[in-house]
Write an enzyme that holds these catalytic residues in place. Structure first.
Site, PDB file in Angstrom:
ATOM      1  N   HIS A   1      -6.207  -7.126  -0.575  1.00  0.00           N
ATOM      2  CA  HIS A   1      -6.372  -5.989  -0.881  1.00  0.00           C
ATOM      3  C   HIS A   1      -5.625  -5.065  -2.129  1.00  0.00           C
ATOM      4  CE1 HIS A   1      -6.875  -6.153   3.517  1.00  0.00           C
ATOM      5  NE2 HIS A   1      -7.866  -5.478   3.428  1.00  0.00           N
TER       6      HIS A   1
ATOM      7  N   HIS B   1       0.775  -1.129   0.017  1.00  0.00           N
ATOM      8  CA  HIS B   1       0.086   0.027  -0.146  1.00  0.00           C
ATOM      9  C   HIS B   1       0.760   1.238   0.092  1.00  0.00           C
ATOM     10  CE1 HIS B   1      -3.658  -2.317   0.538  1.00  0.00           C
ATOM     11  NE2 HIS B   1      -3.211  -2.827   1.706  1.00  0.00           N
TER      12      HIS B   1
HETATM   13  C1  SP5 Z   1      -1.190  -5.168   4.033  1.00  0.00           C
HETATM   14  C2  SP5 Z   1      -2.761  -5.156   4.222  1.00  0.00           C
HETATM   15  O1  SP5 Z   1      -3.329  -6.348   4.207  1.00  0.00           O
HETATM   16  N1  SP5 Z   1      -3.162  -3.996   4.634  1.00  0.00           N
HETATM   17  C3  SP5 Z   1      -4.611  -3.853   4.813  1.00  0.00           C
HETATM   18  C4  SP5 Z   1      -5.186  -2.507   5.377  1.00  0.00           C
HETATM   19  C5  SP5 Z   1      -6.472  -2.892   5.571  1.00  0.00           C
HETATM   20  N2  SP5 Z   1      -7.091  -1.551   6.681  1.00  0.00           N
HETATM   21  C6  SP5 Z   1      -8.305  -1.397   6.769  1.00  0.00           C
HETATM   22  C7  SP5 Z   1      -8.890  -2.554   7.207  1.00  0.00           C
HETATM   23  C8  SP5 Z   1     -10.439  -2.346   7.906  1.00  0.00           C
HETATM   24  C9  SP5 Z   1     -10.779  -3.375   8.774  1.00  0.00           C
HETATM   25  N3  SP5 Z   1     -10.519  -3.701   9.849  1.00  0.00           N
HETATM   26  C10 SP5 Z   1     -10.520  -4.821  10.481  1.00  0.00           C
HETATM   27  C11 SP5 Z   1     -12.093  -5.335  10.771  1.00  0.00           C
HETATM   28  C12 SP5 Z   1     -11.966  -6.366  11.864  1.00  0.00           C
HETATM   29  N4  SP5 Z   1     -13.192  -7.150  12.022  1.00  0.00           N
HETATM   30 ZN    ZN Z   2      -4.417  -7.148   2.595  1.00  0.00          ZN
END
Ligand code: SP5
Ligand code: ZN
Length: 353
Positions: free
Chosen positions: A198, A162
């Protein structure tokens, strides 16, 4: 008969010093998924099979290597964060539009100028962990470049895909895969296949106008999932690089059969047409069925099958760790994936008696 050698695994223990406590997600404070247990789970799984995995501590990379990949101010900001009190985490919450603002990387409150979300904190140890993580990718690229191995695994943690030249976010600080790709592109075309749940927005941005680098990403639909602003199929590259960026958003619940069908019918033919001299896999395992962040449903066996399909390209390959947040299975998923590459390499070398 087994003809493979062991896989070099690049990892430095100081990568465990970075300990983000929580993330802000849509106003909620959540426990941070990018934990040290992730790396520990991978180390444990691979060390249990010592004959196949050879741990190598990377050599320290020069700061200049990071400053030629990222904006020097971003690098300075991480260094400046080393003066944060131990245990304190800084979360950017002000993200100025880049108009007439004059940021100062020595002011931690200006961190938001270099950042795009509130899930990626700075701590006193972020610099060391992120720099070692990048070193794992660079040293693997040098191994591949020198022909010391045709297959490497970089246990990059924190992850990288990212992060762009000027921005950190998505738990990523330095773009490890992009650093490796820049190293390898000196010798020919490089394909990057990003299988993290992602979209690899940072990697896409690095090479969007570059025809020597083909970037392919399979991921959760950005209309619903992070990073929201990119990862659409309409993003195909720019200028000379038009046609060398391929985004494949997939539906929630996507399982192994569908995933492998897309890999074989779309990704592999595109890779063969491009004829890369090296392959970099940005390997995230947040596509796993019980991952707390991703919404796909790949199994441990599916990762093995995905690896076998990619191994069919039969070019020197670097595997770079990205996400994957189900800590207890992460090590086994990585191992299953690496074994897929090893087994496929063995098959291709088998001689008919
Ligand atoms: C490297 C990588 O996989 N980065 C991912 C970043 C995603 N960030 C936002 C995720 C929002 C969701 N939060 C977790 C929900 C738990 N139930
Ligand atoms: Zn990821």
């Amino acid at each position: 008969m087994s003809t493979h050698k062991s896989i070099p695994v690049f990892f430095h223990k100081d990568q465990l010093e970075h300990k983000p406590l929580y993330e802000w997600s849509f106003g909620e404070r959540l426990n941070h998924p990018e934990t040290t247990k992730r790396a520990e789970s991978i180390v444990a799984a691979l060390q249990a099979d010592a004959g196949r995995y050879r741990f190598i501590s990377p050599s320290k990379l020069p700061v200049s290597a990071l400053k030629s990949l990222h904006h020097p101010d971003l690098v300075e900001l991480y260094k400046h964060a080393m003066s944060l009190p131990v245990g304190e985490t800084f979360y950017p919450t002000i993200f100025p539009q880049r108009t007439r603002t004059k940021p100062n990387p020595k002011r931690i409150q200006h961190a938001g100028y270099y950042c795009f979300d509130s899930g990626t904190p700075l701590t006193a140890t972020t610099w060391a962990a992120a720099a070692w993580s990048a070193a794992c990718a660079l040293d693997a690229a040098k191994y591949i470049e020198k022909g010391k191995s045709r297959l490497t695994y970089s246990l990059c943690r924190p992850p990288g895909h990212h992060a762009s030249a000027r921005l950190f976010g998505g738990y990523c600080y330095f773009n490890n895969a992009a650093l490796a790709a820049k190293q390898l592109r000196q010798h020919g075309r490089v394909a990057i296949v990003d299988i993290d749940f992602h979209h690899g927005n940072g990697t896409q941005e690095f090479f969007y106008d570059d025809r020597k680098i083909l970037f392919i990403s399979l991921h959760g639909d950005p209309a619903k999932h992070y990073p929201f602003f990119s990862g659409y199929a309409s993003e195909k590259g720019f200028g000379d690089g038009y046609g060398h960026n391929l985004n494949i958003p997939l539906e929630d619940g996507c399982g192994g059969d569908e995933y492998l069908r897309i890999l074989e019918s779309v990704v592999v033919p595109r890779l063969f047409k491009f004829k890369p001299s090296a392959l970099i896999v940005s390997a995230g395992f947040d596509t796993y069925l019980s991952d707390p962040v991703g919404t796909f449903s790949l199994t441990t066996e599916d990762f093995n099958a995905v690896a076998r399909v990619l191994a069919g390209l039969n070019v020197p390959t670097m595997i770079v760790q990205e996400g994957g947040y189900e800590e207890s299975s992460l090590g086994l998923n990585v191992k299953s994936f690496l074994e897929g590459f090893l087994d496929a390499a063995d098959l291709s070398k088998e001689e008919v008696p």
